[in-house]
Design a protein around this motif. Structure first.
Motif, PDB file in Angstrom:
ATOM      1  N   ILE A 186      52.508  46.434  32.307  1.00 59.96           N
ATOM      2  CA  ILE A 186      51.190  46.089  31.693  1.00 59.96           C
ATOM      3  C   ILE A 186      49.906  46.438  32.543  1.00 59.96           C
ATOM      4  N   GLY A 187      48.917  46.830  31.745  1.00 66.12           N
ATOM      5  CA  GLY A 187      47.604  46.935  32.478  1.00 66.12           C
ATOM      6  C   GLY A 187      46.684  45.874  32.330  1.00 66.12           C
ATOM      7  N   LYS A 188      45.764  45.743  33.007  1.00 64.08           N
ATOM      8  CA  LYS A 188      44.763  44.614  32.885  1.00 64.08           C
ATOM      9  C   LYS A 188      44.272  44.400  31.455  1.00 64.08           C
ATOM     10  N   ASN A 189      44.061  45.669  30.735  1.00 64.29           N
ATOM     11  CA  ASN A 189      43.186  45.571  29.426  1.00 64.29           C
ATOM     12  C   ASN A 189      44.612  44.877  28.339  1.00 64.29           C
ATOM     13  N   GLU A 190      45.747  44.727  28.735  1.00 62.99           N
ATOM     14  CA  GLU A 190      46.759  44.200  27.899  1.00 62.99           C
ATOM     15  C   GLU A 190      47.302  42.705  28.416  1.00 62.99           C
ATOM     16  N   LEU A 456      38.555  39.256  29.068  1.00 66.82           N
ATOM     17  CA  LEU A 456      37.139  39.763  29.521  1.00 66.82           C
ATOM     18  C   LEU A 456      37.405  40.251  30.960  1.00 66.82           C
ATOM     19  N   GLY A 457      38.693  40.126  31.372  1.00 67.69           N
ATOM     20  CA  GLY A 457      39.021  40.431  32.917  1.00 67.69           C
ATOM     21  C   GLY A 457      38.299  39.908  33.873  1.00 67.69           C
ATOM     22  N   LEU A 458      38.201  38.407  33.502  1.00 67.10           N
ATOM     23  CA  LEU A 458      37.487  37.593  34.588  1.00 67.10           C
ATOM     24  C   LEU A 458      38.442  37.250  36.046  1.00 67.10           C
ATOM     25  N   PRO A 459      37.830  37.245  36.887  1.00 69.53           N
ATOM     26  CA  PRO A 459      38.451  37.387  38.245  1.00 69.53           C
ATOM     27  C   PRO A 459      39.076  35.960  38.760  1.00 69.53           C
ATOM     28  N   ILE A 460      39.777  36.114  39.649  1.00 67.41           N
ATOM     29  CA  ILE A 460      40.481  34.530  40.377  1.00 67.41           C
ATOM     30  C   ILE A 460      39.085  33.818  40.784  1.00 67.41           C
ATOM     31  N   GLU A 461      39.294  32.555  40.556  1.00 59.66           N
ATOM     32  CA  GLU A 461      38.175  31.662  41.122  1.00 59.66           C
ATOM     33  C   GLU A 461      38.136  31.518  42.632  1.00 59.66           C
ATOM     34  N   ARG A 462      37.127  31.566  43.173  1.00 58.90           N
ATOM     35  CA  ARG A 462      37.299  31.260  44.787  1.00 58.90           C
ATOM     36  C   ARG A 462      35.908  30.696  45.319  1.00 58.90           C
ATOM     37  N   PRO A 463      35.469  29.395  44.815  1.00 55.95           N
ATOM     38  CA  PRO A 463      34.170  28.839  45.439  1.00 55.95           C
ATOM     39  C   PRO A 463      34.250  28.780  46.960  1.00 55.95           C
ATOM     40  N   LYS A 464      33.031  28.920  47.393  1.00 59.33           N
ATOM     41  CA  LYS A 464      32.750  28.537  48.844  1.00 59.33           C
ATOM     42  C   LYS A 464      32.863  27.055  49.188  1.00 59.33           C
ATOM     43  N   SER A 465      33.471  26.919  50.159  1.00 59.49           N
ATOM     44  CA  SER A 465      33.455  25.272  50.721  1.00 59.49           C
ATOM     45  C   SER A 465      32.674  24.891  51.857  1.00 59.49           C
ATOM     46  N   LEU A 466      32.004  23.929  51.953  1.00 55.15           N
ATOM     47  CA  LEU A 466      31.554  23.619  53.303  1.00 55.15           C
ATOM     48  C   LEU A 466      31.832  22.416  54.030  1.00 55.15           C
ATOM     49  N   ASP A 467      31.976  22.243  55.378  1.00 52.93           N
ATOM     50  CA  ASP A 467      32.351  21.248  56.128  1.00 52.93           C
ATOM     51  C   ASP A 467      31.115  20.414  56.427  1.00 52.93           C
ATOM     52  N   PHE A 468      31.421  19.284  57.208  1.00 56.52           N
ATOM     53  CA  PHE A 468      30.213  18.346  57.295  1.00 56.52           C
ATOM     54  C   PHE A 468      29.044  19.211  58.466  1.00 56.52           C
TER      55      PHE A 468
END
Ligand code: CMX
Length: 476
Positions: A186-190, A456-468
């Motif tokens: 299957i392709g993304k559209n399906e 809608l073909g939304l991408p994988i979620e990958r927010p940026k994290s920050l350390d202290f």
């Protein structure tokens, strides 16, 4: 600068070309190309427009005020409460199709109608709602063999939400999306089509799964009621709990009127708990896990794990325990002075008042009001119920106490203040089980979004994290 008319043009709400069709998938098929075009235009033309600032407070404060999710089905206004595709609970009660089997006209809309509204943005015709209802009943006739066997062999005493999560995750064995993806044909559209089929199969399976869990808890796995293919989704939940007068089991000996009311309570409850915009734990988790292209069974099973938390879906159970305990300690559920004292003692012990407060809402939850109205409309049923009387009285007193206490941003009742105690009234007294019913309902919102995420073909979620250290550098 945003040109609002251009923006509106780029993201206008289009009617489905084939919206006279009764099949939900066909209606979506017609709707998706336009929406896909809209979102691509939005990204291309307005991708750099800023929505808000992320502060250190939001980074270490549960992402409050961090507007960063796309969610189409519902939106939550701090003062107006939840809206389903822009419609309030009152609008939905007026507009959404009900079961034609409801004779007294007081019936609640079918959650199937709500599912249609969430998926398409359109109020379904009665034919469309009944077609979807029949489709769910046909697909939900029985659980897959492997899930049924697994559920029958779970250790006794296992938490009902663990059972639900296991049952749902096991159904991934039959996932159409996972199978097609694995085969690589299957392709993304399906993607969306198979995610849609899985989502509908999952929702369809919930009455049987819920009945199975309840029978594991109260009857050693013995069936409590019957699945009826000519009945709607909520009716089948009630029937499989052994809570309809037509059931041979009829565990609580409900008479015809009580049974009809219980089914309507189930329709109301499951119709308004479907979603609470995207950021709540169960919805957000489903969306996040699904963004890795985990199939709907795995994604929603993860959402269920979040729903099991006491600050989220488990609160309804805490409320029931709390009301029962308080009723033992006070002389009357109408005694304002004693209730006030009880609440202050609780707060002094650094405990929360369950069923009060909300991360987003800043007034009484309209879902709470809808549940309270359900009880008020049936005085002959509820007038003697001490817990229901206390629930109502508490909703007058607790906000005053919480305001004076001064910490809680929203001192008003949330939906969990009322829901569990109404089920308890009719004899569903296994407190840990309430969240399973919540889980039936909540499937509809997050799974709708999952279908649209893939459409809608939304991408994988990958927010940026920050350390202290990185946060410290920002403070200099
Ligand atoms: N009783 C006592 N104190 C409360 C309170 C309540 N009902 N609600 C919030 N507070 C306290 C918080 O614990 C917090 O105290 P600290 O600063 O000491 O940590 C303070 O008030 C500020 O909290 P808030 O910003 O108003 O609320 P949050 O967004 O952090 O949390 C919620 C929201 C729902 C978890 C919280 O109000 C709560 O614990 N309520 C009771 C549990 C409940 O009813 N949950 C159901 C939620 C419904 C849903 O999921 O839709």
């Amino acid at each position: 600068m945003i040109h609002s008319h251009a923006m509106r043009r780029a993201f206008h709400c289009t009617k489905a070309a084939g919206s006279s069709s009764v099949g939900l998938k066909q209606v979506l098929q017609d709707l998706i190309p336009q929406r896909k075009h809209d979102i691509l235009e939005l990204k291309k033309n307005y991708g750099n427009v800023k929505i808000g600032d992320i502060t250190i407070g939001s980074v270490i404060g549960g992402m409050r005020g961090n507007t960063s999710m796309f969610w189409q089905g519902t939106s939550l206004d701090a003062y107006e409460g939840i809206k389903f595709q822009g419609k309030t609970i009152g609008d939905c009660q007026r507009l959404l199709p009900k079961s034609p089997k409801d004779s007294n006209g007081k019936g609640n809309f079918l959650p199937e109608s709500m599912l249609w509204l969430l998926m398409t943005g359109e109020v379904p015709s009665i034919e469309q709602a009944l077609h979807l209802s029949a489709e769910l009943a046909a697909r939900g006739r029985q659980l897959p063999d492997y899930t049924d066997k697994l559920m029958s062999n779970l250790p006794s005493g296992m938490h009902p939400m663990t059972q639900l999560a296991i049952g749902l995750a096991s159904m991934n064995k039959g996932s159409e999306f996972a199978r097609k993806y694995e085969k690589g044909d299957i392709g993304k559209n399906e993607y969306w089509e198979y995610v849609f089929d899985d989502a509908i199969n999952l929702i369809a399976a919930l009455p049987q799964l819920t009945g199975k869990i309840y029978s594991n808890i109260v009857a050693g796995g013995k069936p409590l009621g019957q699945f009826r293919e000519d009945c709607d989704w909520s009716y089948n939940i009630c029937s499989l709990l052994g809570m309809t007068s037509e059931d041979s089991c009829n565990r609580q000996n409900l008479d015809g009127k009580q049974s009809e009311d219980f089914v309507n309570l189930m329709r109301l409850y499951t119709g308004i708990h479907v979603d609470h915009e995207g950021g709540n734990v169960s919805a957000h988790t489903t969306h996040l896990v699904g963004s890795a292209l985990s199939d709907p069974y795995l994604s929603y099973s993860s959402g269920i794990m979040g729903l099991a938390g006491p600050l989220h879906g488990l609160a309804a159970q805490e409320v029931v325990r709390f009301l029962i305990e308080m009723n033992v300690m006070i002389s009357s559920p109408q005694s304002g002075r004693e209730i006030e004292q009880y609440l202050w003692n609780l707060l002094r012990c650094k405990r929360v008042i369950p069923g009060y407060g909300h991360a987003v809402l800043r007034k009484a939850d309209p879902r709470f009001i809808a549940m309270l109205d359900f009880a008020k409309a049936r005085p002959e049923e509820f007038a003697q119920d001490k817990n229901v009387i206390l629930m109502e009285k508490l909703s007058e007193i607790a906000p005053k106490v919480l305001k004076e206490h001064g910490k809680t941003k929203n001192p008003y009742p949330n939906v969990d203040s009322a829901s569990g105690i109404l089920f308890y009234h009719y004899g569903v007294t296994e407190l840990l089980f309430f969240t399973v019913i919540f889980g039936c309902s909540r499937s509809m919102g997050p799974l709708t979004q999952l279908v649209w995420d893939r459409a809608l073909g939304l991408p994988i979620e990958r927010p940026k994290s920050l350390d202290f250290k990185s946060l410290g550098a920002l403070c200099r």
